[in-house]
Write a protein that holds these residues in place. Structure first.
Motif, PDB file in Angstrom:
ATOM      1  N   ALA A 158       0.817  -1.207   0.000  1.00 22.59           N
ATOM      2  CA  ALA A 158       0.000   0.000   0.000  1.00 22.59           C
ATOM      3  C   ALA A 158       0.851   1.258   0.000  1.00 22.59           C
ATOM      4  O   ALA A 158       0.404   2.325  -0.443  1.00 22.59           O
ATOM      5  N   GLY A 159       2.087   1.161   0.465  1.00 21.22           N
ATOM      6  CA  GLY A 159       2.974   2.310   0.470  1.00 21.22           C
ATOM      7  C   GLY A 159       3.767   2.483  -0.800  1.00 21.22           C
ATOM      8  O   GLY A 159       4.570   3.415  -0.911  1.00 21.22           O
ATOM      9  N   GLY A 160       3.563   1.590  -1.783  1.00 20.80           N
ATOM     10  CA  GLY A 160       4.292   1.697  -3.035  1.00 20.80           C
ATOM     11  C   GLY A 160       3.707   2.746  -3.965  1.00 20.80           C
ATOM     12  O   GLY A 160       2.607   3.264  -3.738  1.00 20.80           O
ATOM     13  N   SER A 161       4.437   3.063  -5.001  1.00 20.57           N
ATOM     14  CA  SER A 161       3.969   4.037  -5.993  1.00 20.57           C
ATOM     15  C   SER A 161       3.568   3.313  -7.270  1.00 20.57           C
ATOM     16  O   SER A 161       4.165   2.314  -7.648  1.00 20.57           O
ATOM     17  N   ILE A 192       7.847  -0.760  -4.958  1.00 24.22           N
ATOM     18  CA  ILE A 192       7.848  -0.820  -3.496  1.00 24.22           C
ATOM     19  C   ILE A 192       9.014   0.013  -2.960  1.00 24.22           C
ATOM     20  O   ILE A 192      10.143  -0.094  -3.446  1.00 24.22           O
ATOM     21  N   ASP A 193       8.764   0.829  -1.960  1.00 21.19           N
ATOM     22  CA  ASP A 193       9.812   1.627  -1.340  1.00 21.19           C
ATOM     23  C   ASP A 193      10.371   0.859  -0.148  1.00 21.19           C
ATOM     24  O   ASP A 193       9.915   1.008   0.984  1.00 21.19           O
ATOM     25  N   TYR A 194      11.390   0.024  -0.415  1.00 17.25           N
ATOM     26  CA  TYR A 194      11.945  -0.822   0.637  1.00 17.25           C
ATOM     27  C   TYR A 194      12.714  -0.019   1.683  1.00 17.25           C
ATOM     28  O   TYR A 194      12.899  -0.483   2.814  1.00 17.25           O
ATOM     29  N   VAL A 250       8.407  -7.969   0.236  1.00 20.77           N
ATOM     30  CA  VAL A 250       7.268  -8.313  -0.618  1.00 20.77           C
ATOM     31  C   VAL A 250       7.483  -7.721  -2.011  1.00 20.77           C
ATOM     32  O   VAL A 250       8.332  -6.859  -2.215  1.00 20.77           O
ATOM     33  N   ASP A 251       6.693  -8.185  -2.941  1.00 18.24           N
ATOM     34  CA  ASP A 251       6.551  -7.524  -4.237  1.00 18.24           C
ATOM     35  C   ASP A 251       5.143  -7.798  -4.720  1.00 18.24           C
ATOM     36  O   ASP A 251       4.361  -8.491  -4.051  1.00 18.24           O
TER      37      ASP A 251
END
Length: 741
Positions: A645-648, A660-662, A673-674
């Motif tokens: 949910a925090g990815g762009s 994903i912003d790891y 995750v991916d």
């Protein structure tokens, strides 16, 4: 292995000398009798012994084992089924298990295989003579003693024709070595043991099982419908093994016939097994026999299969370590437990948690059996342990999107194929099965791993849509686009793919790690469990001075791509390597294992550590992962979804990808995750209905619906975040036709 501080020093008059192995339901000790005879003492945990059904199974195990002659087994010397912690004493058999022998020295030679076949046939003949069926013959249950092989573990053996003690609809065994009839109906006869013997001999001769041992979503399917992979099998062994692996039990040879086939000369009767440096002690844990929920197996042909009856499995005490239940293959799931598309519009999504995962394990010297019975429990939203009790931003699809999906679920009739060959096989297969029930006029067929790679499926038009464990690059989309009428290949996110860091540390639960520490462990910079970096994160535990047996995939895998991507972004100073599907050679630890075998390896080897897809992890211990000074997060489908949910999101229409912003995980999210995708051709314009795009896109909308995502969560995939789900459904809307249009 030495005794631990809290271990008893004596049980039933037997002096304990050390541990042979431990599982979540018991421990096996090496011990001495009063006369000095070396024995193995199997002890059940007291909390499990409080379960009346469990104790009844233990009594059956003792009774079954005592019936069989010690010439071919580890004979029972003593037992107390009524002790607070029931125990069983067998003669100690010096010698490695077959699985240890193959792991340490490679496959057996043809003469050794024939000697093994003769010895196992003799053992099965003795077992069958007393009216028993073993039901779990496998490499971990075969010990290579000096005087020939011995069959151990009668924990799940039962009389032929006897009603099993486990619940209706539950088959018992280890999937890579089970027979077709065990998957279909749970039945077992003497012929079932012969099929298992064929699989064991193939493993001994080639170093691998004839039906694979991967995440097991497909193992049962291969056993039931596909021919065994006997590549590399010596010609002189092929007739014997092929005969044992006949799908029809009536076509398999009897054990008497097997003895004739395997003892053709004096050489085979006297050949000695090469065991090399494989030490007989300590014995490392090997597979045990978990209970596998059954349902009717849907054949690959489009013909309708009979409906499955949902298995009713009683709750059993959970254990943090030890035997691991197999992943529930999609074709074994009970469709009646999944919410229907119509129900989705009428009620909020109900989140269920099902304990599932990879096959295996316990201890070679009779740790299986009673120790191998596991149970699954489905939690409602208000029950303790329910993942539904943890609401979050990804906990549901909006009511509007759900209602829209339900209102136009099926679309036009037509035929399309969807393929999967990676982390999403179980999910796509289950979606296909569910959609076939909801929309029988829309014939969506499934092309599984045997149908070739994802790109092969596109290139040969075997599939109109395929599951992708990572988004296509621009070059890949261009290649695939050449096979699309409009030259355009679409790709949409459909699920979240969590990767679990798994470990086998008896008695140490809930270990915590951060990205720098994981990077150092998996590149060989940290080698001991009591390293200061690990101790600083786990101060409540007295960590042992044991080496960490780090295992990484020896082959290319999607899990490697996700894990290395996480390390490279979250700990660049400690993992300065290019992420990818293959582990960077410059950072490679000493130990590599095929990705599909990693769950079984970790389950069977104390102090080991690896990373595997969450659907394959089962009840292996899973690390909590923290970032900076934040609290360590437990891996669940929900916490994985929160990370996504925090990815762009990049792209427009039906070409959407998620980054994903790891380096900056959201609070409460699990970071490794991916996102998984489905790729397909957008045929465009008025040809959509004729070309089948509407058939496929309505199917995809089903997967993105509340029940479709709930199915994924039951299989331990992360549900797609709510906002992303809405966006994808909106992008599919122009490609979908309402019924009657």
């Amino acid at each position: 292995m030495t005794l631990l501080e809290n271990d008893p020093r004596e049980i039933g008059g037997y002096l304990l000398e050390g541990r042979l192995g431990a599982g979540g339901m018991g421990v096996v000790y090496r011990a001495r009798s009063a006369s000095g005879r070396q024995v193995a003492v199997k002890v059940i945990r007291p909390e499990l012994a409080a379960d009346a059904e469990f104790r009844a199974r233990f009594r059956l195990e003792v009774t079954a084992a005592r019936k069989v002659s010690g010439a071919f087994t580890a004979p029972v010397l003593d037992a107390d089924a009524d002790a607070p912690a029931p125990w069983l004493v067998t003669l100690f058999i010096p010698g490695p298990s077959l699985s240890e022998r193959v792991a340490g020295q490679g496959p057996l030679t043809p003469p050794e295989v024939l000697r093994l076949a003769a010895g196992l046939a003799e053992a099965l003949r003795e077992i069958h003579r007393v009216g028993l069926v073993h039901r779990d013959l496998k490499p971990g249950n075969v010990l290579l003693a000096e005087d020939g092989p011995r069959v151990i573990d009668f924990g799940i053996a039962r009389a032929a024709g006897e009603t099993q003690l486990t619940s209706t609809g539950v088959a018992v065994g280890t999937p890579p070595f089970m027979a077709p009839e065990q998957f279909r109906s749970g039945t077992a006869t003497a012929a079932t043991d012969v099929f298992a013997l064929g699989s064991v001999l193939a493993f001994a001769a080639t170093g691998r099982g004839p039906f694979g041992a991967d995440s097991s979503h497909a193992v049962g399917f291969r056993v039931v419908y596909e021919e065994p992979d006997l590549t590399g099998l010596a010609a002189e062994l092929r007739p014997l093994i092929v005969a044992c692996l006949a799908k029809d039990p009536e076509q398999r040879p009897t054990v008497e016939r097997l003895l004739g086939l395997s003892t053709g000369g004096e050489r085979e009767r006297t050949v000695q097994f090469r065991t090399g440096p494989v030490a007989p002690t300590p014995v490392t844990p090997t597979p045990t026999a978990p209970a596998v929920p059954l349902a009717s197996v849907a054949p690959p042909a489009p013909a309708a299969a009979p409906p499955a009856t949902p298995p009713v499995v009683p709750a059993a005490p959970a254990a943090p370590t030890g035997p691991v239940p197999p992943t529930v293959p999609a074709y074994m799931a009970a469709p009646a437990t999944h919410p229907s598309l119509a129900d989705a519009a009428a009620r909020p999504r109900r989140r269920k948690g099902v304990l599932i995962g990879s096959v295996l394990s316990a201890v070679v010297v009779a740790t299986g059996g009673t120790l191998g019975f596991l149970a699954w429990r489905d939690h409602g939203p208000d029950e303790p342990g329910s993942r539904g009790s943890k609401p979050g931003p990804s906990s549901s699809v909006t009511a509007t999107a759900t209602a829209t999906t339900a209102a136009s679920a099926c679309g036009p009739d037509g035929k399309q194929a969807v393929g999967a060959d990676g982390l999403q096989v179980a999910l796509v297969k289950q979606w296909q099965a569910d959609y076939a029930k909801e929309c029988p006029g829309a014939e969506i067929t499934f092309n599984g791993p045997a149908s070739g790679t994802v790109m092969d499926q596109y290139a040969t038009f075997k599939s109109d849509g395929v599951a992708l464990d990572s988004p296509m690059t621009a070059d890949q989309r261009a290649v695939v686009g050449r096979h699309c009428p409009t030259g355009y290949a679409s790709q949409i996110p459909v699920t979240v793919l969590p990767i679990a860091v798994v470990y086998n540390t008896p008695g140490l639960q809930g270990l915590e790690f951060d990205a720098p520490t994981l990077a150092k462990i998996f590149t060989g910079k940290i080698t001991k469990w009591n390293d200061p970096a690990i101790k600083a994160l786990n101060s409540i535990w007295n960590l042992p001075d044991s080496p960490i047996d780090v295992r990484i995939p020896s082959n290319e895998s999607a899990s490697t791509a996700i894990f290395t991507q996480y390390l490279a972004k979250a700990a660049p100073a400690d993992f300065p390597y290019q992420p990818g599907r293959a582990w960077p050679d410059k950072s490679r630890p000493a130990s590599g294992t095929n990705a599909s075998d990693l769950p079984a390896y970790v389950a069977g080897d104390q102090w080991s550590m690896s990373f595997v897809p969450l659907p394959d992890a089962g009840t292996l211990q899973k690390a909590k992962v923290k970032f900076g000074g934040s609290q360590a997060v437990e891996l669940t489908p929900h916490s994985a979804s929160m990370m996504a949910a925090g990815g762009s999101v990049q792209g427009t229409g039906t070409n959407l990808t998620v980054t994903i912003d790891y380096a900056r995980p959201a609070s409460g999210s699990y970071p490794i995750v991916d996102v998984g995708y489905i790729g397909f051709c957008d045929h465009g314009g008025a040809d959509r209905a004729l070309a089948g795009t509407a058939v496929l896109t309505n199917f995809l909308a089903h997967g993105l619906s509340a029940p479709g995502q709930a199915v994924g969560e039951n299989l331990m995939y992360g549900p797609l975040p709510e906002a992303l789900t809405r966006r994808v459904l909106d992008s599919l809307a122009p490609l979908r036709l309402k019924p009657g249009n």
